[in-house]
Design a protein around this motif. Structure first.
Motif, PDB file in Angstrom:
ATOM      1  N   GLN A   1      27.728  36.712  20.192  1.00 17.87           N
ATOM      2  CA  GLN A   1      28.564  37.878  19.888  1.00 17.87           C
ATOM      3  C   GLN A   1      27.757  39.070  19.385  1.00 17.87           C
ATOM      4  OE1 GLN A   1      31.105  37.142  16.246  1.00 17.87           O
ATOM      5  NE2 GLN A   1      29.856  35.265  16.184  1.00 17.87           N
ATOM      6  N   PHE A   2      26.506  38.858  18.957  1.00 18.80           N
ATOM      7  CA  PHE A   2      25.773  39.917  18.277  1.00 18.80           C
ATOM      8  C   PHE A   2      25.175  40.952  19.220  1.00 18.80           C
ATOM      9  CE2 PHE A   2      25.212  36.392  15.047  1.00 18.80           C
ATOM     10  CZ  PHE A   2      26.207  36.873  14.207  1.00 18.80           C
ATOM     11  N   ASN A   3      24.979  40.608  20.479  1.00 18.37           N
ATOM     12  CA  ASN A   3      24.463  41.569  21.447  1.00 18.37           C
ATOM     13  C   ASN A   3      25.591  42.486  21.897  1.00 18.37           C
ATOM     14  OD1 ASN A   3      23.257  42.989  23.547  1.00 18.37           O
ATOM     15  ND2 ASN A   3      23.259  41.242  24.952  1.00 18.37           N
ATOM     16  N   PRO A   4      25.511  43.792  21.639  1.00 14.37           N
ATOM     17  CA  PRO A   4      26.612  44.677  22.031  1.00 14.37           C
ATOM     18  C   PRO A   4      26.825  44.752  23.535  1.00 14.37           C
ATOM     19  CG  PRO A   4      24.724  45.955  21.250  1.00 14.37           C
ATOM     20  CD  PRO A   4      24.437  44.523  20.931  1.00 14.37           C
ATOM     21  N   ARG A   5      25.856  44.301  24.321  1.00 19.38           N
ATOM     22  CA  ARG A   5      25.970  44.358  25.777  1.00 19.38           C
ATOM     23  C   ARG A   5      26.127  42.981  26.410  1.00 19.38           C
ATOM     24  NH1 ARG A   5      23.104  47.960  23.518  1.00 19.38           N
ATOM     25  NH2 ARG A   5      23.483  50.157  24.006  1.00 19.38           N
ATOM     26  N   SER A   6      26.526  42.007  25.626  1.00 19.67           N
ATOM     27  CA  SER A   6      26.703  40.662  26.152  1.00 19.67           C
ATOM     28  C   SER A   6      27.826  40.623  27.178  1.00 19.67           C
ATOM     29  CB  SER A   6      27.029  39.686  25.025  1.00 19.67           C
ATOM     30  OG  SER A   6      27.372  38.415  25.549  1.00 19.67           O
ATOM     31  N   PRO A   7      27.641  39.898  28.286  1.00 17.98           N
ATOM     32  CA  PRO A   7      28.738  39.738  29.250  1.00 17.98           C
ATOM     33  C   PRO A   7      29.936  39.014  28.661  1.00 17.98           C
ATOM     34  CG  PRO A   7      26.898  38.280  29.790  1.00 17.98           C
ATOM     35  CD  PRO A   7      26.404  39.220  28.724  1.00 17.98           C
ATOM     36  N   LEU A   8      29.753  38.325  27.530  1.00 17.80           N
ATOM     37  CA  LEU A   8      30.867  37.601  26.921  1.00 17.80           C
ATOM     38  C   LEU A   8      31.834  38.516  26.190  1.00 17.80           C
ATOM     39  CD1 LEU A   8      29.282  34.294  25.595  1.00 17.80           C
ATOM     40  CD2 LEU A   8      30.278  34.805  27.820  1.00 17.80           C
ATOM     41  N   HIS A   9      31.509  39.810  26.085  1.00 15.87           N
ATOM     42  CA  HIS A   9      32.458  40.745  25.488  1.00 15.87           C
ATOM     43  C   HIS A   9      33.552  41.143  26.472  1.00 15.87           C
ATOM     44  CE1 HIS A   9      30.223  40.926  21.874  1.00 15.87           C
ATOM     45  NE2 HIS A   9      29.214  41.653  22.337  1.00 15.87           N
ATOM     46  N   ALA A  10      33.432  40.728  27.729  1.00 12.65           N
ATOM     47  CA  ALA A  10      34.449  41.050  28.730  1.00 12.65           C
ATOM     48  C   ALA A  10      35.786  40.444  28.323  1.00 12.65           C
ATOM     49  CB  ALA A  10      34.031  40.516  30.100  1.00 12.65           C
ATOM     50  N   GLY A  11      36.853  41.177  28.572  1.00 13.05           N
ATOM     51  CA  GLY A  11      38.180  40.741  28.178  1.00 13.05           C
ATOM     52  C   GLY A  11      38.679  41.548  26.997  1.00 13.05           C
ATOM     53  N   ALA A  12      39.869  41.234  26.533  1.00 15.17           N
ATOM     54  CA  ALA A  12      40.463  41.979  25.416  1.00 15.17           C
ATOM     55  C   ALA A  12      41.171  41.026  24.473  1.00 15.17           C
ATOM     56  CB  ALA A  12      41.446  43.027  25.950  1.00 15.17           C
ATOM     57  N   GLY A  13      41.170  41.401  23.178  1.00 16.30           N
ATOM     58  CA  GLY A  13      41.866  40.595  22.188  1.00 16.30           C
ATOM     59  C   GLY A  13      41.329  39.173  22.132  1.00 16.30           C
ATOM     60  N   GLU A  14      42.241  38.221  22.156  1.00 17.35           N
ATOM     61  CA  GLU A  14      41.855  36.817  22.088  1.00 17.35           C
ATOM     62  C   GLU A  14      41.346  36.290  23.425  1.00 17.35           C
ATOM     63  OE1 GLU A  14      45.043  34.549  20.515  1.00 17.35           O
ATOM     64  OE2 GLU A  14      45.028  35.554  18.559  1.00 17.35           O
ATOM     65  N   ALA A  15      41.353  37.148  24.439  1.00 20.88           N
ATOM     66  CA  ALA A  15      40.924  36.709  25.775  1.00 20.88           C
ATOM     67  C   ALA A  15      39.503  37.150  26.105  1.00 20.88           C
ATOM     68  CB  ALA A  15      41.881  37.248  26.833  1.00 20.88           C
ATOM     69  N   THR A  16      38.751  37.646  25.130  1.00 19.35           N
ATOM     70  CA  THR A  16      37.349  37.924  25.432  1.00 19.35           C
ATOM     71  C   THR A  16      36.674  36.621  25.811  1.00 19.35           C
ATOM     72  OG1 THR A  16      36.546  37.594  23.173  1.00 19.35           O
ATOM     73  CG2 THR A  16      37.290  39.823  23.761  1.00 19.35           C
ATOM     74  N   GLN A  17      35.681  36.722  26.662  1.00 21.76           N
ATOM     75  CA  GLN A  17      34.983  35.517  27.101  1.00 21.76           C
ATOM     76  C   GLN A  17      34.382  34.758  25.916  1.00 21.76           C
ATOM     77  OE1 GLN A  17      35.924  34.757  30.068  1.00 21.76           O
ATOM     78  NE2 GLN A  17      34.295  35.286  31.496  1.00 21.76           N
TER      79      GLN A  17
END
Length: 509
Positions: free
Chosen positions: A443-459
């Protein structure tokens, strides 16, 4: 090139030393009880100069690649980052030997929780003013060039650089609701990285006191456990090490020194030369590189050499004596953290991934670009620097995500072995804890692909919904085990898709 070198022989070699710079603002009082931690170094103190003089050492003389000069003076400075790598390494080592220390000393030394917490804080809240002149105790072959903490850097600790402690430059407020991936610990909500770390240290201290008093809980089959393994299946040593690596080194590099969201910080730092030998932008890039942990002569290492750094093998200690001085410089001649991890995944790839090499080359190219700019970067040069930054961070994170896949595979194998002689509860706890510790840090990388999604549905949140906060053990029953195995398989697929991993590598890791 191998060089057999006797200390004192006439050998001429050009090498540029990497120096320290103050990037912190003081130290934190670690509290009482430091003698317990310091005493642990007594049997591990590095050899004296006289002892080294008496032996021959084998040096690997290479030409460092990550070397930058201005008017004959080195401008590459990241000793503070190596210092924090050393703190994490030494804390993990202290925890790994804690069972034996408690058993040897009984209730006479580690029967008070405060004493144990102070020993852990020796590392996490390191007080350089009080303890900087103590030996750090890390063993290398040949001996390290820096034998005392202050020989590397001063005024550093882990707490001050844990995600959330300098949130003015973070992309999220990790101390105020943004931190995710671990919901509760011992009945309390986990709301920040520091709280999680302190909770893990507190649980370890409780286990230590129980062991000193002959009351430490045992495993599910009534087996004796190391003091750092809980009956719920947590390996506190592995969890702490991985959470620290991610919340300190990965967070600082990706969300501070390489970010470009705050004027005057990261890639938007001034590239004007002042009183120091380096510009602020050069230094920021170097600090990120230091957290990656690569030796300056990384291209001359094999993946096997890097992957075995610090593993105690008699034939390899994870370091090149690059300048043939019968010493290992812990800043420029030692492999730490992420670069070691990347080598392990590259070595296990069936398609020939090169995460570690690609990250190093991107760091090197970006640093050369900054050095060649001769002052402020124009828009085109800054855009190219962002490209190098993205390549370095992407490959660094790819290696971490691949490691999460690796430990998912291990945990699934552990679960398959339940009920057989091949099953090991401590291995299961170790594998799950490494999996979770690395995964939290994504979660700490601001450009992580896991930030895709919104709310509780982020990767990221979906991933940790699959992983949970504890491993599922045999006592949970077949239905729960089957459901968790399915969730882990879904987590693995999520990572494969998010990072574009080849299915053959995902199966092999």
């Amino acid at each position: 090139m191998k060089v057999i070198f006797n200390k004192g022989a006439a050998v001429t070699l050009v090498f540029f030393s990497l120096v320290a710079c103050g990037d912190d603002d003081g130290s934190v009082d670690a509290g009482p009880g430091m003698d317990a931690a310091i005493d642990a170094f007594a049997d591990d103190a590095p050899a004296t100069d006289a002892a080294v003089d008496a032996i021959a050492c084998e040096a690997v003389a290479n030409t460092p690649a990550y070397v930058f000069e201005r008017e004959g003076v080195s401008t590459a400075s990241y000793a503070g980052q190596s210092f924090r790598h050393l703190l994490i390494d030494r804390l993990s080592g202290f925890i790994g030997g804690l069972s034996d220390r408690i058993d040897a000393d009984g209730a006479g030394r580690f029967d008070e929780k405060e004493e144990l917490l102070a020993s852990f804080d020796f590392y996490f809240r390191f007080d350089g003013a009080a303890n900087g002149m103590e030996p750090h105790g890390l063993q290398t072959e040949p001996e390290s060039a820096q034998t005392l903490w202050d020989d590397i850097a001063s005024g550093r600790n882990l707490l001050d650089k844990t995600a959330g402690q300098d949130d003015s430059t973070d992309h999220a407020d990790w101390d105020d609701g943004a931190f995710a991936g671990w919901t509760t610990f011992d009945g309390e909500a986990v709301t920040s990285p520091v709280q999680l770390i302190d909770s893990l240290l507190g649980a370890l201290a409780d286990n230590g006191v129980a062991r000193a008093n002959g009351e430490q809980p045992r495993g599910p089959n009534d087996e004796a456990l190391p003091v750092y393994v809980t009956p719920e299946g947590l390996d506190l040593q592995q969890l702490l090490q991985k959470v620290l690596l991610m919340s300190v080194t990965f967070s600082q590099a990706t969300d501070d020194y390489l970010d470009d969201d705050v004027d005057g910080k990261g890639l938007l730092t001034s590239n004007a030369l002042g009183e120091d030998a380096y510009t602020p932008l050069e230094h920021a890039w170097d600090e990120a590189f230091g957290y990656f942990g690569a030796p300056a002569d990384h291209p001359d290492y094999t993946a096997d050499e890097l992957a075995s750094s610090g593993d105690g093998r008699a034939d390899w200690q994870g370091a090149h004596d690059t300048n043939a001085d019968c010493r290992i410089d812990l800043v420029s001649e030692y492999a730490w953290g992420a670069v070691v991890n990347a080598a392990k995944r590259d070595r296990g790839s069936t398609t020939g991934t090169t995460f570690g090499t690609d990250a190093f080359e991107a760091f090197l190219a970006g640093r050369a670009l900054i050095a060649g700019a001769d002052g402020a970067l124009d828009e085109g040069t800054l855009a190219m620097l962002r490209t190098h930054r993205d390549a370095a961070v992407r490959n660094w994170e790819n290696a971490i995500a691949a490691t999460v896949v690796h430990y998912i595979n291990d945990v699934l194998a552990d679960m398959d072995a339940m009920g057989t002689d091949d099953y090991s509860f401590t291995d299961h706890a170790k594998h799950w804890s490494e999996l979770k510790g690395f995964a939290i840090g994504l979660q700490f990388n601001p450009r992580s692909p896991l930030h895709a999604g919104a709310g509780e549905a982020t990767q990221f949140l979906v991933l940790h919904g699959y992983l949970g906060d504890l491993p599922v053990l045999e006592a949970a029953g077949e239905e729960a085990l089957a459901a968790y195995a399915s969730a882990l398989a879904d987590a693995r697929t999520l990572l494969q898709d998010a990072y574009g991993f080849d299915p053959a590598d995902v199966a092999a890791w």
